[in-house]
Design an enzyme around this catalytic site. Structure first.
Site, PDB file in Angstrom:
ATOM      1  CG  ASP A 245      11.109   1.966  -3.860  1.00  0.00           C
ATOM      2  OD1 ASP A 245      12.341   1.930  -3.642  1.00  0.00           O
ATOM      3  OD2 ASP A 245      10.496   1.027  -4.409  1.00  0.00           O
ATOM      4  N   GLY A 414       5.108  -3.074   2.967  1.00  0.00           N
ATOM      5  CA  GLY A 414       4.111  -4.131   2.861  1.00  0.00           C
ATOM      6  C   GLY A 414       4.492  -5.410   3.560  1.00  0.00           C
TER       7      GLY A 414
END
Length: 500
Positions: A245, A414
């Site tokens: 990721d 995030g």
């Protein structure tokens, strides 16, 4: 004739949650739009003394994501791909069945294993081969722990697949290892970009279970007939993107300059830069920097920092004690607290997987003869300031290793929703911070699919497209003198513990 927008599906799995996101590329307008269509928690499961991933639940959630895509009218999906956290893996038997639930990287089976492997191989030799940061949960140490603790399991293994590879195998029936995630195992040679057989043989680990890595952007199968029949969907091609990721997040950094510093901010913080080749120097080893493979031949020189895991664990502990406080409220409380009262080194081993995170933070402050934070706001303020100062510490070392000075720091992921952390980071580094986009990993996943499908020419064009499609917020540094003094104190405190 106006060309039809292209739609692809990204599964982005983090250590605490996962999401399915449909991306639509309007080539005429030069715009990308995204829609989150399914979100789910990713909860580890403790069985006895061990911590596992609930891999079949994750597979079930992937199927629900595909089903929800159909229900929302996305019948023109051209491909799908998966990215996830690194290092963890599953083992398949000779008949293709999973041999037990994959272990969680925070499981204690690897305690003290890293030291054994380093004694066998040598720290300098291991770094020269793999260029990887020494973290006790790297795949190499997990495999060596299995060899010592559960050799029968390793002997029964026919294929080693990392988490995205494993889930992709469940969807397609095809077994492939993707390059960027393979580099996080500490078993791949940083120079040859292939598995280091000499290292594997020295450790007595099986070479034959490892598949030669395929490059990011490779088509690696389609949904099986069984999946298509179960979900009543057409067969969708599956692409191996930057399946680590962080690799996908760095793809999505909307930098216009060729040389830039990035921070992928979430449960983990990954701070570094892109380089053309691994940096395997003595300072890189001494400072425990990592060289991970990026997409399209790039190298990511970076350092893992414990990240927002510290706050997540505090919140979990407080909830167990009956205090229900949202992340928003925790940040508000931290913003009201007097600054610069106490600091921690976020990467101290005591914070890796404690039973009670707030007490560990208090213990650290007590052990280093600082003011001990008492309230939730004081503890969170301590964490946020310490993260910001650790970012400066790592950024300055990144500059020394790369030989480049960066004008500011790009933050994606995030964590940018925590505006206080973004401002504190700008204050700590005394440079601008450019925050955005939030869905960094998912966007990197999407654009590599479009590159593979021929809609986007290259990485540079992909980043320009993301910059044109999503807002970036700029933070300006404040209070230079106060933060300079705080940084000096932080460095002193960290040096008295186990600074990394």
């Amino acid at each position: 004739m106006v060309s039809k927008p292209s739609s692809v599906l990204a599964f982005d799995l983090g250590a605490s949650s996962g999401r399915a996101i449909v991306g639509r590329l309007d080539s005429e307008a030069g715009q990308v739009t995204i829609e989150e269509i399914h979100r789910f928690s990713n909860d580890p499961v403790r069985v006895g003394n061990h911590l596992h991933w609930d891999i079949l639940r994750l597979f079930h959630e992937l199927k629900l994501g595909i089903l929800q895509t159909k229900h929302l009218g996305y019948t023109d999906i051209e491909s799908l791909a998966i990215d996830s956290w690194a290092v963890d893996f599953g083992l398949l038997s000779a008949n293709g069945e999973l041999l037990g639930n994959p272990y969680h990287y925070r499981d204690h089976q690897t305690d003290y294993v890293m030291e054994k492997v380093i004694n066998l191989v040598g720290r300098e030799k291991l770094y020269a081969k793999t260029g990887l940061q020494f973290l006790q949960f790297n795949s190499i140490f997990q495999l060596y722990a299995l060899k010592e603790r559960n050799p029968d399991l390793l002997e029964r293994a026919d294929t080693f697949l990392m988490i995205p590879d494993l889930l992709r195998y469940f969807l397609t029936g095809e077994k492939h290892s993707e390059y960027t995630n393979s580099t996080t195992t500490q078993l791949l040679n940083a120079t040859t970009r292939m598995w280091d057989k000499e290292l594997l043989e020295q450790l007595g680990l099986p070479c034959e279970i490892l598949l030669n890595p395929v490059p990011s952007g490779t088509r690696v199968g389609s949904l099986t007939k069984e999946i298509c029949d179960e979900l009543d969907v057409a067969s969708i091609p599956v692409i191996a993107v930057g399946e680590h990721d962080t690799a996908s997040a760095v793809v999505a950094v909307p930098a216009l300059e060729e040389d830039f510093a990035f921070l992928s901010c979430g449960t983990w913080s990954l701070l570094g830069t892109e380089t053309k080749a691994p940096i395997l120097t003595e300072p890189a080893l001494a400072w425990n920097f990592t060289n991970e493979g990026g997409v399209y031949g790039t190298n990511r020189l970076l350092k893992n920092i414990m990240g927002l895991w510290l706050i997540q664990e505090c919140k979990r502990t407080w909830e167990k004690e009956g205090k229900s406080i949202s992340f928003t409220e925790l940040v508000r409380l931290a913003d009201q607290v007097k600054p610069f009262q106490s600091f921690i080194d976020p990467d101290d081993d005591m914070f890796l997987n404690p039973e009670h995170m707030p007490k560990k933070i208090q213990q650290y402050c007590r052990d280093t003869e600082q003011i001990v934070p008492q309230t939730e706001g004081e503890i969170v303020r301590c964490i946020l300031e310490s993260l910001a100062l650790k970012y400066r510490f790592v950024l300055e070392r990144t500059e020394q290793l790369s030989g480049t000075t960066y004008q500011g720091l790009h933050i994606v992921g995030g964590g940018i929703q925590n505006e206080l952390l973004c401002q504190l980071t700008s204050n700590a580094i005394q440079r601008e911070v450019w925050a955005g986009p939030v869905e960094g990993s998912a966007l990197g996943n999407l654009v590599v699919q479009w590159i593979a499908l021929g809609y986007i020419a290259n990485l540079r064009e992909a980043r320009k497209l993301i910059r044109n499609s999503f807002p970036v917020k700029t933070y300006i540094p404040e209070d230079g003198a106060g933060w300079q003094e705080a940084y000096a104190t932080f460095c002193q405190v960290a040096s008295r513990s186990r600074v990394k």
